[in-house]
Design a protein around this motif. Sequence first.
Motif, PDB file in Angstrom:
ATOM      1  N   UNK A  39      88.400  -5.584  29.182  1.00 25.99           N
ATOM      2  CA  UNK A  39      87.884  -6.779  28.822  1.00 25.99           C
ATOM      3  C   UNK A  39      87.039  -7.841  29.647  1.00 25.99           C
ATOM      4  N   UNK A  40      85.961  -8.253  28.853  1.00 30.08           N
ATOM      5  CA  UNK A  40      84.919  -9.046  29.769  1.00 30.08           C
ATOM      6  C   UNK A  40      84.676 -10.236  28.837  1.00 30.08           C
ATOM      7  N   UNK A  41      84.282 -11.285  29.783  1.00 29.28           N
ATOM      8  CA  UNK A  41      83.859 -12.547  29.161  1.00 29.28           C
ATOM      9  C   UNK A  41      82.062 -12.781  29.215  1.00 29.28           C
ATOM     10  N   UNK A  44      88.192  -5.704  24.428  1.00 26.86           N
ATOM     11  CA  UNK A  44      88.791  -4.733  24.228  1.00 26.86           C
ATOM     12  C   UNK A  44      87.880  -3.530  24.980  1.00 26.86           C
ATOM     13  N   UNK A  45      88.259  -2.406  25.447  1.00 33.40           N
ATOM     14  CA  UNK A  45      87.407  -1.542  26.200  1.00 33.40           C
ATOM     15  C   UNK A  45      86.389  -0.904  25.106  1.00 33.40           C
ATOM     16  N   UNK A  59      89.431 -14.541  26.747  1.00 34.81           N
ATOM     17  CA  UNK A  59      88.540 -13.016  26.491  1.00 34.81           C
ATOM     18  C   UNK A  59      89.347 -11.944  26.467  1.00 34.81           C
ATOM     19  N   UNK A  60      90.914 -11.994  26.896  1.00 35.49           N
ATOM     20  CA  UNK A  60      91.612 -10.934  27.111  1.00 35.49           C
ATOM     21  C   UNK A  60      91.884 -10.135  25.944  1.00 35.49           C
ATOM     22  N   UNK A  61      92.125  -8.893  25.821  1.00 36.89           N
ATOM     23  CA  UNK A  61      92.398  -8.255  24.691  1.00 36.89           C
ATOM     24  C   UNK A  61      93.842  -8.509  24.273  1.00 36.89           C
ATOM     25  N   UNK A  62      94.211  -8.170  22.793  1.00 37.83           N
ATOM     26  CA  UNK A  62      95.630  -8.584  22.457  1.00 37.83           C
ATOM     27  C   UNK A  62      96.471  -7.864  23.125  1.00 37.83           C
TER      28      UNK A  62
END
Length: 171
Positions: free
Chosen positions: A67-69, A92-93, A161-164
Amino acid sequence: MAAVIVETEAYIVDDPACHGYGGESARNRSMYGPPGHAYVYFIYGVYWCANAVCRPKGVAEAVLIRAVEPVVGIDLMRKRRTVAHDKQLTNGPGKLCTALEINRTLDGADLCDTNSSLWIAHNPEHKKLLLSKGPMITTTRIGITRAAHLPLRFYLKGSPWVSKQGKMKKH
DNA sequence: CCAGGGATCCCCT
DNA sequence: GGGGATCCCTGGC
């Protein structure tokens, strides 16, 4: 475009979940290459995922960017991904690769060369700022079935911004 | 040669 | 929280 990495996973030697486990192949060749280069692969017939190779040539280990911002070029990312909220652009990737237009052509790209189409920089100031909002958290990896217990996922707790959290597979 | 699996995402309930 | 999409790679025959 530019973005800050906020979530990663490590895939290492003797790790059954690592694509390099079981030997070199056409698909994972970049993993066996020199460090500082990209390993980009295609998954589930739909998405691309990007890794940074981190060990010397011949040692198949890499860090998956999960994940990125988004920082620069958000408009462009919105064009590539139709989502209701910006938060979903790169959390998400597979999503971030679509947003940043990362695909097979960038497999093997030199991530340390600022002339490369894809590169990674170290920004101590930004890192300090991000860490002030929340600690780095270490957990188990998402979406894998083998070696699922290894604590090799890392993310910034304070980042939206992190994935679930992934679904935990039963066994 | 071909069947099956996969480091995901999105839509449906 | 469950399932389908959809294609590349791998291994078995």
